[in-house]
Design a protein around this motif. Structure first.
Motif, PDB file in Angstrom:
ATOM      1  N   GLY A  92       6.402 -36.990 -43.495  1.00 21.32           N
ATOM      2  CA  GLY A  92       7.058 -35.912 -42.761  1.00 21.32           C
ATOM      3  C   GLY A  92       6.270 -34.627 -42.634  1.00 21.32           C
ATOM      4  N   ILE A  93       4.954 -34.687 -42.838  1.00 16.11           N
ATOM      5  CA  ILE A  93       4.118 -33.487 -42.732  1.00 16.11           C
ATOM      6  C   ILE A  93       3.123 -33.690 -41.592  1.00 16.11           C
ATOM      7  N   ASP A  94       3.164 -32.795 -40.612  1.00 17.74           N
ATOM      8  CA  ASP A  94       2.317 -32.905 -39.432  1.00 17.74           C
ATOM      9  C   ASP A  94       1.069 -32.044 -39.598  1.00 17.74           C
ATOM     10  N   ILE A  95      -0.097 -32.706 -39.719  1.00 21.81           N
ATOM     11  CA  ILE A  95      -1.358 -31.965 -39.785  1.00 21.81           C
ATOM     12  C   ILE A  95      -2.206 -32.247 -38.540  1.00 21.81           C
ATOM     13  N   SER A  96      -1.580 -32.760 -37.497  1.00 24.40           N
ATOM     14  CA  SER A  96      -2.326 -33.145 -36.296  1.00 24.40           C
ATOM     15  C   SER A  96      -2.982 -31.951 -35.598  1.00 24.40           C
ATOM     16  N   ALA A  97      -2.444 -30.758 -35.776  1.00 30.54           N
ATOM     17  CA  ALA A  97      -3.024 -29.576 -35.130  1.00 30.54           C
ATOM     18  C   ALA A  97      -4.056 -28.866 -36.017  1.00 30.54           C
ATOM     19  N   ALA A  98      -4.246 -29.347 -37.248  1.00 32.70           N
ATOM     20  CA  ALA A  98      -5.212 -28.720 -38.154  1.00 32.70           C
ATOM     21  C   ALA A  98      -6.637 -28.952 -37.647  1.00 32.70           C
ATOM     22  N   THR A  99      -7.509 -27.999 -37.938  1.00 31.39           N
ATOM     23  CA  THR A  99      -8.910 -28.142 -37.554  1.00 31.39           C
ATOM     24  C   THR A  99      -9.804 -27.808 -38.746  1.00 31.39           C
ATOM     25  N   PRO A 100     -10.883 -28.571 -38.923  1.00 32.01           N
ATOM     26  CA  PRO A 100     -11.821 -28.260 -40.004  1.00 32.01           C
ATOM     27  C   PRO A 100     -12.439 -26.885 -39.808  1.00 32.01           C
ATOM     28  N   LYS A 101     -12.609 -26.176 -40.939  1.00 32.68           N
ATOM     29  CA  LYS A 101     -13.154 -24.820 -40.915  1.00 32.68           C
ATOM     30  C   LYS A 101     -14.343 -24.723 -41.870  1.00 32.68           C
ATOM     31  N   ILE A 102     -15.259 -23.821 -41.566  1.00 35.45           N
ATOM     32  CA  ILE A 102     -16.448 -23.614 -42.402  1.00 35.45           C
ATOM     33  C   ILE A 102     -16.082 -22.786 -43.641  1.00 35.45           C
ATOM     34  N   LEU A 103     -16.648 -23.164 -44.760  1.00 37.53           N
ATOM     35  CA  LEU A 103     -16.467 -22.416 -46.004  1.00 37.53           C
ATOM     36  C   LEU A 103     -17.236 -21.105 -45.905  1.00 37.53           C
ATOM     37  N   THR A 104     -16.552 -20.003 -46.178  1.00 33.63           N
ATOM     38  CA  THR A 104     -17.200 -18.688 -46.156  1.00 33.63           C
ATOM     39  C   THR A 104     -17.045 -18.008 -47.509  1.00 33.63           C
ATOM     40  N   VAL A 105     -17.959 -17.096 -47.777  1.00 38.89           N
ATOM     41  CA  VAL A 105     -17.878 -16.290 -48.992  1.00 38.89           C
ATOM     42  C   VAL A 105     -16.568 -15.504 -48.993  1.00 38.89           C
ATOM     43  N   ASP A 106     -16.170 -14.999 -47.835  1.00 38.74           N
ATOM     44  CA  ASP A 106     -14.925 -14.222 -47.749  1.00 38.74           C
ATOM     45  C   ASP A 106     -13.712 -15.057 -48.141  1.00 38.74           C
ATOM     46  N   ALA A 107     -13.686 -16.334 -47.755  1.00 39.23           N
ATOM     47  CA  ALA A 107     -12.549 -17.195 -48.116  1.00 39.23           C
ATOM     48  C   ALA A 107     -12.466 -17.375 -49.630  1.00 39.23           C
ATOM     49  N   VAL A 108     -13.624 -17.539 -50.273  1.00 45.00           N
ATOM     50  CA  VAL A 108     -13.639 -17.679 -51.732  1.00 45.00           C
ATOM     51  C   VAL A 108     -13.211 -16.363 -52.375  1.00 45.00           C
ATOM     52  N   ARG A 109     -13.760 -15.272 -51.896  1.00 45.78           N
ATOM     53  CA  ARG A 109     -13.454 -13.953 -52.457  1.00 45.78           C
ATOM     54  C   ARG A 109     -11.953 -13.653 -52.364  1.00 45.78           C
ATOM     55  N   ALA A 110     -11.309 -14.097 -51.283  1.00 45.56           N
ATOM     56  CA  ALA A 110      -9.893 -13.808 -51.048  1.00 45.56           C
ATOM     57  C   ALA A 110      -8.950 -14.758 -51.789  1.00 45.56           C
ATOM     58  N   SER A 111      -9.488 -15.731 -52.507  1.00 43.60           N
ATOM     59  CA  SER A 111      -8.654 -16.735 -53.169  1.00 43.60           C
ATOM     60  C   SER A 111      -8.645 -16.539 -54.678  1.00 43.60           C
ATOM     61  N   ASP A 112      -7.487 -16.798 -55.275  1.00 43.74           N
ATOM     62  CA  ASP A 112      -7.369 -16.739 -56.732  1.00 43.74           C
ATOM     63  C   ASP A 112      -7.872 -18.023 -57.380  1.00 43.74           C
ATOM     64  N   VAL A 113      -7.598 -19.148 -56.717  1.00 38.80           N
ATOM     65  CA  VAL A 113      -7.971 -20.458 -57.236  1.00 38.80           C
ATOM     66  C   VAL A 113      -8.767 -21.180 -56.152  1.00 38.80           C
ATOM     67  N   CYS A 114      -9.949 -21.697 -56.513  1.00 36.82           N
ATOM     68  CA  CYS A 114     -10.781 -22.471 -55.595  1.00 36.82           C
ATOM     69  C   CYS A 114     -10.894 -23.888 -56.152  1.00 36.82           C
ATOM     70  N   ILE A 115     -10.470 -24.849 -55.348  1.00 38.12           N
ATOM     71  CA  ILE A 115     -10.427 -26.241 -55.798  1.00 38.12           C
ATOM     72  C   ILE A 115     -11.334 -27.085 -54.926  1.00 38.12           C
ATOM     73  N   THR A 116     -12.387 -27.632 -55.541  1.00 39.41           N
ATOM     74  CA  THR A 116     -13.219 -28.595 -54.844  1.00 39.41           C
ATOM     75  C   THR A 116     -12.615 -29.975 -55.082  1.00 39.41           C
ATOM     76  N   MET A 117     -12.910 -30.891 -54.180  1.00 35.55           N
ATOM     77  CA  MET A 117     -12.201 -32.166 -54.166  1.00 35.55           C
ATOM     78  C   MET A 117     -13.092 -33.336 -54.588  1.00 35.55           C
ATOM     79  N   GLY A 118     -13.897 -33.138 -55.631  1.00 38.48           N
ATOM     80  CA  GLY A 118     -14.706 -34.235 -56.155  1.00 38.48           C
ATOM     81  C   GLY A 118     -15.811 -34.664 -55.214  1.00 38.48           C
ATOM     82  N   CYS A 119     -16.286 -33.742 -54.407  1.00 37.43           N
ATOM     83  CA  CYS A 119     -17.237 -34.117 -53.361  1.00 37.43           C
ATOM     84  C   CYS A 119     -18.607 -33.492 -53.563  1.00 37.43           C
ATOM     85  N   GLY A 120     -18.826 -32.881 -54.687  1.00 38.10           N
ATOM     86  CA  GLY A 120     -20.121 -32.279 -54.952  1.00 38.10           C
ATOM     87  C   GLY A 120     -20.305 -30.915 -54.320  1.00 38.10           C
TER      88      GLY A 120
END
Length: 141
Positions: A58-86
């Motif tokens: 029941g969750i629609d992610i069809s409109a989601a688009t991949p985005k580039i990782l930026t320093v600003d996104a990390v800086r603005a986040s309290d928790v950063c979770i990588t997904m086992g991908c190196g």
């Protein structure tokens, strides 16, 4: 952490695991958490098997688009979770960094993506309980 914690999910292509994790967190925590996802080498589109697997719950992610990782996104986040991908995130003091070891759904059919989707839900539920528990009955957030 701020009044409203923020979480950034990162995987290389930002097309499968991180998109499912962001969708689960948004779905389960509502507006109690600010949610972002990104990748170091974003794909052209979200993995169709991930879209299908999430639609099944029941969750629609069809409109989601991949985005580039930026320093600003990390800086603005309290928790950063990588997904086992190196992937690695820029490191800033005061941020929390986690790595969730998850199979890569890239190139997999929906049958292979379902267990990954369900494992992500379990991890997200534990994260919510830790960083943004639901307010007690009769109280406001």
């Amino acid at each position: 952490m701020a009044d409203k914690p923020s979480v950034l999910f990162v995987c290389v292509h930002n097309a499968g695991r991180s998109q499912m994790a962001a969708a689960w967190l948004t779905h389960l925590a509502g507006d109690r958490v600010e949610v972002r996802s990104a990748g170091s080498d974003p794909g052209d589109q979200v993995n169709p098997a991930a879209v299908e697997a999430m639609a099944e719950v029941g969750i629609d992610i069809s409109a989601a688009t991949p985005k580039i990782l930026t320093v600003d996104a990390v800086r603005a986040s309290d928790v950063c979770i990588t997904m086992g991908c190196g992937d690695t995130c820029p490191v800033f003091p005061g941020k929390r960094y986690l790595d969730w070891t998850l199979d890569d759904p890239a190139g997999q059919g929906v049958e292979a993506v379902r267990p990954i989707r369900d494992e992500i839900r379990t991890l997200v539920e534990a994260l919510i309980a830790e960083i943004a528990p639901a307010p007690a009955a009769g109280t406001t957030a």
